[in-house]
Write a protein that holds these residues in place. Structure first.
Motif, PDB file in Angstrom:
ATOM      1  N   ASP A 123       0.860  -1.173   0.000  1.00  0.00           N
ATOM      2  CA  ASP A 123       0.000   0.000   0.000  1.00  0.00           C
ATOM      3  C   ASP A 123       0.899   1.226   0.000  1.00  0.00           C
ATOM      4  OD1 ASP A 123      -1.949  -1.928   0.258  1.00  0.00           O
ATOM      5  OD2 ASP A 123      -2.324  -1.528   2.369  1.00  0.00           O
ATOM      6  N   PHE A 124       0.419   2.328  -0.573  1.00  0.00           N
ATOM      7  CA  PHE A 124       1.257   3.514  -0.679  1.00  0.00           C
ATOM      8  C   PHE A 124       0.431   4.780  -0.798  1.00  0.00           C
ATOM      9  CE2 PHE A 124       0.639   1.752  -4.911  1.00  0.00           C
ATOM     10  CZ  PHE A 124       0.293   2.852  -5.682  1.00  0.00           C
ATOM     11  N   ASN A 125       1.105   5.905  -0.541  1.00  0.00           N
ATOM     12  CA  ASN A 125       0.542   7.243  -0.744  1.00  0.00           C
ATOM     13  C   ASN A 125       1.240   7.849  -1.944  1.00  0.00           C
ATOM     14  OD1 ASN A 125      -1.209   7.690   1.625  1.00  0.00           O
ATOM     15  ND2 ASN A 125       0.695   7.421   2.766  1.00  0.00           N
ATOM     16  N   GLY A 126       0.528   8.707  -2.670  1.00  0.00           N
ATOM     17  CA  GLY A 126       1.143   9.396  -3.779  1.00  0.00           C
ATOM     18  C   GLY A 126       0.217  10.454  -4.343  1.00  0.00           C
ATOM     19  N   LYS A 127       0.775  11.271  -5.212  1.00  0.00           N
ATOM     20  CA  LYS A 127       0.019  12.365  -5.837  1.00  0.00           C
ATOM     21  C   LYS A 127      -0.495  11.916  -7.203  1.00  0.00           C
ATOM     22  CE  LYS A 127       0.372  17.188  -7.213  1.00  0.00           C
ATOM     23  NZ  LYS A 127       1.243  18.367  -7.261  1.00  0.00           N
ATOM     24  N   VAL A 128      -1.781  12.151  -7.459  1.00  0.00           N
ATOM     25  CA  VAL A 128      -2.373  11.806  -8.750  1.00  0.00           C
ATOM     26  C   VAL A 128      -1.888  12.844  -9.763  1.00  0.00           C
ATOM     27  CG1 VAL A 128      -4.511  11.488 -10.052  1.00  0.00           C
ATOM     28  CG2 VAL A 128      -4.390  10.762  -7.661  1.00  0.00           C
ATOM     29  N   VAL A 129      -1.068  12.394 -10.720  1.00  0.00           N
ATOM     30  CA  VAL A 129      -0.496  13.308 -11.703  1.00  0.00           C
ATOM     31  C   VAL A 129      -1.197  13.241 -13.060  1.00  0.00           C
ATOM     32  CG1 VAL A 129       1.771  13.486 -10.616  1.00  0.00           C
ATOM     33  CG2 VAL A 129       1.346  11.651 -12.264  1.00  0.00           C
ATOM     34  N   LYS A 130      -1.975  12.175 -13.287  1.00  0.00           N
ATOM     35  CA  LYS A 130      -2.704  12.071 -14.548  1.00  0.00           C
ATOM     36  C   LYS A 130      -3.897  11.141 -14.373  1.00  0.00           C
ATOM     37  CE  LYS A 130      -2.058  11.240 -19.467  1.00  0.00           C
ATOM     38  NZ  LYS A 130      -1.114  10.852 -20.515  1.00  0.00           N
TER      39      LYS A 130
END
Length: 156
Positions: A22-29
């Motif tokens: 599982d991870f966190n991240g920024k939606v870039v597209k």
């Protein structure tokens, strides 16, 4: 004995490499209504688990993509990874501030509950789909919506 230890060590690395993370991240597209690119320390393509959004050139395809973008584009999300699909995309559930975005897509009529060979594995998504259909939300405003799997099949 050496061969056995070496084999077990290799097997352990293979299993660890295939484990979900599982991870966190920024939606870039936002690719479409059920696929996004998320930036962590690398770009990860994520296919939203248990949903099937209209294709780009299908009725409501653009509306589905725009709705998903309105929810999460440019935002930091949490992804609960399930596995990889045959295209090596991460299959997962996306959360924004503890809101299940996959469910929100179905609940508001911008995606179907995903079915494999006509059978849905997530019964909650089927319930959300039925409720959206009864309330004529999103794509259910259309008198004869075509499921994405049927649309893809007709295009072959």
């Amino acid at each position: 004995m050496y061969f056995l230890r070496k084999s077990l060590l290799i097997l352990l690395f293979v299993v660890i490499g295939q484990a979900q993370a599982d991870f966190n991240g920024k939606v870039v597209k936002v690719i479409d209504g059920d696929t996004v690119d998320i930036l962590t320390n690398k770009k990860i393509r994520v296919r939203l688990l248990d949903i099937d959004a209209p294709e780009r050139h299908q009725a409501y395809g653009n509306a589905s993509r725009k709705y998903l973008a309105s929810l999460i584009a440019g935002k930091t999300v949490y992804v609960k990874e399930n596995k990889k699909d045959i295209y090596q995309r991460t299959l997962g559930v996306i959360y924004l501030k503890q809101v299940n975005i996959n469910a929100k897509m179905v609940e508001n009529g911008f995606a179907w509950a995903y079915r494999f060979k006509g059978v849905a594995s997530n019964k909650n998504m089927v319930k959300l789909e039925l409720k959206a259909k009864q309330n004529k939300k999103g794509l259910w405003k259309d008198k004869h919506p075509i499921a994405p799997r049927d649309f893809r099949y007709r295009k072959k």
